[in-house]
Design an enzyme around this catalytic site. Structure first.
Site, mmCIF file in Angstrom:
data_model
loop_
_atom_site.group_PDB
_atom_site.id
_atom_site.type_symbol
_atom_site.label_atom_id
_atom_site.label_comp_id
_atom_site.label_asym_id
_atom_site.label_seq_id
_atom_site.Cartn_x
_atom_site.Cartn_y
_atom_site.Cartn_z
ATOM 1 N N ASP A 51 -49.060 51.399 95.894
ATOM 2 C CA ASP A 51 -50.245 50.861 95.231
ATOM 3 C C ASP A 51 -51.485 51.419 95.923
ATOM 4 O O ASP A 51 -51.425 52.487 96.548
ATOM 5 C CB ASP A 51 -50.199 49.324 95.275
ATOM 6 C CG ASP A 51 -50.808 48.683 94.029
ATOM 7 O OD1 ASP A 51 -51.981 48.977 93.741
ATOM 8 O OD2 ASP A 51 -50.124 47.886 93.366
ATOM 9 N N HIS A 78 -56.387 46.234 94.175
ATOM 10 C CA HIS A 78 -55.205 46.141 93.308
ATOM 11 C C HIS A 78 -53.947 45.873 94.123
ATOM 12 O O HIS A 78 -53.148 44.971 93.818
ATOM 13 C CB HIS A 78 -55.087 47.434 92.502
ATOM 14 C CG HIS A 78 -54.118 47.398 91.373
ATOM 15 N ND1 HIS A 78 -52.775 47.676 91.535
ATOM 16 C CD2 HIS A 78 -54.289 47.149 90.056
ATOM 17 C CE1 HIS A 78 -52.168 47.594 90.361
ATOM 18 N NE2 HIS A 78 -53.058 47.281 89.442
ATOM 19 N N SER A 81 -49.602 44.757 85.660
ATOM 20 C CA SER A 81 -49.605 44.955 87.112
ATOM 21 C C SER A 81 -49.379 43.642 87.842
ATOM 22 O O SER A 81 -48.782 43.614 88.923
ATOM 23 C CB SER A 81 -50.945 45.547 87.565
ATOM 24 O OG SER A 81 -51.089 46.878 87.195
#
Length: 902
Positions: A175, A222, A390
């Site tokens: 990620d 994220h 996600s």
């Protein structure tokens, strides 16, 4: 085939055969980058690969070591010759063993030398993969001090009743990085020592060196968010007892191919922070990947995923945020080897953005659905609420950690773990994108249930199999229900529950048209029970009829009864016949592509009945229609220098060919059975039409993964008002036993005919192809067939542009936010007659100007408005009064509007 998420566009034009073969390996974008003496960085794909024989013999943690040794040795062998060449040329390069590929920097001379080597399969541009865009969400109420999403999958019950928080399991993510000292994550970081100090070697990897001093960081937020959902403390994470490690495969909101490959290697064999001294014994158990490329199947990351599976590392992926369009599952989530998650909200409704399947080779995707809307988790410096698939995938990854912590014998057994997740998911019926009530392309196997999964994993269990028949014949689609779990029988009437808790179970079997069966069965630990059921037929009648369109019979049309499994297909003469129990029904007649539109009728069946139906002609927004071809197959007489796989060549047309109101004098013919007008396209992953992903602005005589070998060729022929492209005896990639010949005949008035000859094999009938036409923005198109048996020897279709129409272009300027799209709707049928569901989509190709081209009746008064469709599928109309005009008697009608202003 293509790779790295971008079309591998190749010139296909060269003088000598060996040179042509080498040129066909090179992406046109790479060739352009080294033109005029320039240098560029490009990817070299080799033809190697290893069967992982040693890995299959290894068990437990030793599997990762076996993969590392086996695959690395194979890559060293495959890359030896190319490494020698690059060394002699003093060319910078980086080799990757995980996918048998190399990143090389050089000029045109080096490019040609690399492509000429026999072990080189393709040379592709170095282009990043973007992270799926996430949306800011709204915080939802906690449930007993636990985030709603964690509670929804019943994780707290696993903690309290099983004492299982995932302890002993290591999870990882590829990620944007992770804030290692975030209060919710600091204690579970594997790099944190007992004395509070930290050791980042083997626990953190940043291949691009984006983070200062190579220390863990997250410059996007994220990765910290997805890790919080897996391992976060204080009710934030599903498995708060795990340890976590991380590889920064994404430099920011995009991920370079090099970083994703390096991260993929590191997952199998973690290294120190400098990337040295690999230790596969420290590989994680589970890896979450909340990233992906475009819709469709692109195999560029498949070797990495296969090697993870070989190493016993569970590969959890997000399914993509390209919904609600069917066929929008993203790479690598679409791979059969990945376990991909779709997203649902607090109301257990599927998220509009959640990508729908299908996946690789028609597999159902997503595999499962998990909470992905308004998910609160950790972000650098605090907490944030995001929405996206996600956010869904980490729930699934962490549930695997809970399963493996509770049942150590299942650790690294990916197949058995997938089976448990599948069988304990809460079935959710939505077959709008295909599949069954229990396993479909919207929800996959259903909603994730961590408690049910762990319970099944730790309970003594056995299997149950059987066959359901009626009147001596197998019954497909019968529902077999045991204790709240259900599945449907296969085509042969068979069913199998791979894992049922040992004990006595009540079984209920129901099928449309049959009386329900009920019985009991005993399951023993480790045992294999069997239950065969013969159902009794209910009283029924026969419905039959003839389907016509334009006065001609229509074959291959689906006739179904809504809410039932009854569905038949009209025969070559347009006749259909079906049987159903007495009752009232909605009859839905749906052509599988073709040139006719569907109809719906209501009827009550109390005895045998005849129902003949006339089907209206299909038309797109612009006004194209189609009909059975009357002109014959036309052969080409000029050989086009186009061979091999995924290549395209430019041709000059002898006239100006109009397509959706735009005239073209140049086209690009591709080996994959398409003719593009807006640049070369070599995409082999065909889709339904229309779809606003590349390619667009094209004719699709037979779009599929085709290959022009020595027994095949591509020809052209031309006259003053006709241009022919013929794909003669082309094979399907990887299968020379299936072949087809296709003739596309373009006429100066815009009419185009597709003719077919000599199809050999099932795929040659169109079962994996797209046949049709599409406009420049992918917002309008006519699909004659998509993945349907629509081609036979001598068959053909002609697509006609509209007559007695004027060309219209709607342009409106509007600045939007993520997830919003613009439409135009109005008072006439071409504009949807004020029905938002039938509004004309506008293309954002020239954003912030949104546009669409279509045809309208001349000299006609119309009213219209623009409207916004939001990510949650709600509509927002212009607040101003209706716009009005009278279309001109000839010529064109063009608007230049601004949203909410006139």
């Amino acid at each position: 085939m293509a790779a790295f998420g971008a079309a591998a566009v190749m010139t296909g034009v060269a003088a000598a055969a060996p040179a042509a073969a080498a040129d066909n390996k090179i992406s046109a974008k790479v060739s352009a980058q080294v033109a005029d003496g320039g240098t560029t960085t490009f990817w070299v794909m080799l033809r190697g690969g290893d069967d992982l024989a040693a890995t299959r013999k290894a068990t437990g943690k030793a599997k990762a070591g076996a993969v590392y040794r086996d695959v690395r040795a194979g890559a060293n062998r495959d890359q030896a010759g190319l490494r020698t060449l690059l060394g002699k040329r003093k060319a910078p390069y980086q080799a990757y063993w995980i996918a048998d590929t190399m990143r090389v920097t050089g000029n045109a001379a080096l490019l040609a030398a690399v492509a000429a080597r026999p072990e080189v399969k393709a040379v592709l541009p170095d282009e990043p993969v973007k992270l799926p865009a996430v949306q800011a969400g709204t915080a939802q109420a906690e449930v007993s001090s636990v985030e709603w999403n964690v509670d929804r999958i019943n994780a707290p019950r696993v903690w309290s009743e099983r004492g299982d928080t995932g302890a002993g399991i290591v999870v990882a993510n590829v990620d944007t990085g992770v804030q290692f000292d975030h209060p919710a994550l600091a204690a579970s970081y594997r790099g944190r020592n007992a004395d509070g100090s930290v050791s980042h070697d083997y626990n953190w990897y940043d291949p691009s060196h984006t983070c200062a001093d190579n220390l863990p960081c997250d410059n996007s937020g994220h990765g910290t968010h997805t890790m919080g959902t897996m391992a976060g403390a204080d009710g934030l994470g599903v498995a708060p007892g795990v340890k976590w490690i991380a590889a920064k495969g994404c430099e920011s909101n995009s991920c370079s191919v090099g970083s994703l490959l390096a991260a993929g290697q590191w997952i199998v064999a973690p290294t120190d922070r400098a990337g040295n001294n690999p230790r596969p014994d420290l590989a994680p158990d589970v890896v979450n990947n909340s990233w992906g490329g475009g819709s469709g199947f692109d195999p560029w990351y498949s070797e990495i995923v296969s090697n993870w599976v070989g190493a016993g590392i569970f590969p959890a992926f997000s399914n993509g945020n390209n919904g609600p369009i069917c066929g929008s599952a993203s790479t690598p989530g679409s791979y059969a080897a990945t376990y991909a998650s779709g997203a649902f909200d607090v109301n257990n409704a599927i998220a509009s953005f959640s990508s729908r399947g299908f996946g690789q080779d028609g597999a159902v995707k997503p595999d499962i659905a998990a909470p992905g809307v308004d998910v609160r988790s950790s972000v650098p410096g605090g907490y944030g609420v995001y929405s996206g698939t996600s956010m869904a995938s980490p729930h699934t990854a962490a549930t695997v950690a809970l399963i493996w912590a509770a049942a150590p014998a299942l650790r690294h057994d990916i197949a058995a773990t997938r089976e448990i997740l599948d069988e304990t998911a809460i079935d959710t019926d939505d077959t709008s994108c295909g599949g069954t009530a229990a396993d479909n392309n919207v929800w996959g196997q259903g909603r994730l249930d961590a408690y049910a999964a762990v319970t099944l994993a730790v309970s003594p269990s056995g299997s149950l199999a059987g066959t359901v028949t009626g009147e001596g014949f197998p019954i497909s689609g019968a529902a077999v229900t045991i204790g709240g779990r259900s599945l449907t029988t296969a085509a042969d009437g068979g069913f199998r529950f791979a894992r049922l808790v040992a004990g006595n179970h009540h079984v209920r079997i129901s099928a449309f048209g049959y009386d329900t069966f009920e019985g009991d069965v005993s399951i023993t630990a480790g045992g294999s029970a069997r239950l065969d059921a013969a159902l009794t037929t209910s009283a029924s009648a026969v419905l039959s009829g003839l389907l016509t369109s334009g006065g001609s019979p229509v074959p291959g049309v689906s006739v179904a009864l809504t809410g039932t499994p009854v569905s038949v297909t009209s025969d070559s003469g347009g006749h259909y016949r079906l049987a159903a129990p007495f009752g009232s029904y909605e009859v839905v007649v749906h052509p599988a592509g073709g040139c006719a539109s569907g109809v719906t009728r209501q009827l009550t069946l109390s005895g045998d009945q005849t129902l003949d139906l006339e089907l209206p002609l299909t038309s797109d927004h612009y006004g194209y229609t189609c009909a059975a071809a009357t002109e014959g197959y036309r052969e080409g007489d000029q050989l086009l220098a186009l061979t091999g796989d995924d290549s395209a060549a430019s041709v000059t047309l002898p006239f100006s060919f109009p397509l959706y109101g735009v005239a073209h004098t140049q086209a690009w013919v591709g080996t994959n059975g398409l003719i593009a007008f807006d640049g070369a396209s070599t995409s082999f992953a065909n889709t339904d039409l229309p779809l606003n992903t590349e390619p667009n602005d094209a004719l699709y005589p037979f779009w599929d993964d085709l290959y022009v070998d020595a027994a095949a060729a591509v020809y052209t022929a031309s006259t003053a008002d006709t241009f022919v492209v013929e794909w003669r005896n082309v094979m399907f990639f990887g299968d020379a036993t299936q072949r087809v010949s296709v003739s596309a005949i373009l006429h100066a008035d815009g009419t185009v005919t597709y003719r077919y000859r000599g199809p050999v094999g099932e795929r040659a009938t169109g079962t994996s192809a797209t046949i049709g036409i599409e406009n420049i923005g992918g917002t309008d198109g006519l699909a004659y067939a998509y993945l349907k048996n629509a081609v036979r020897d001598g068959s053909g279709v002609t697509l006609h542009p509209p007559a007695n129409r004027i060309a219209a272009t709607f342009n409106v300027t509007m600045t939007t936010v993520w997830g919003q799209n613009l439409y135009v709707v109005g008072s006439i049928p071409e504009l949807g007659q004020w029905d938002p569901a039938r509004a004309v989509p506008l293309s954002a190709a020239t954003y912030p100007i949104w546009s669409a081209s279509l045809t309208l009746p001349p000299n006609t008064a119309i009213e219209f408005k623009y409207l916004i469709k939001n990510a949650d599928s709600s509509w927002a109309w212009e607040s101003t009064s209706n716009r009005s005009t009278v279309t001109p008697p000839t010529g064109q009608y063009i608007t230049h509007d601004t949203f909410n202003q006139h």
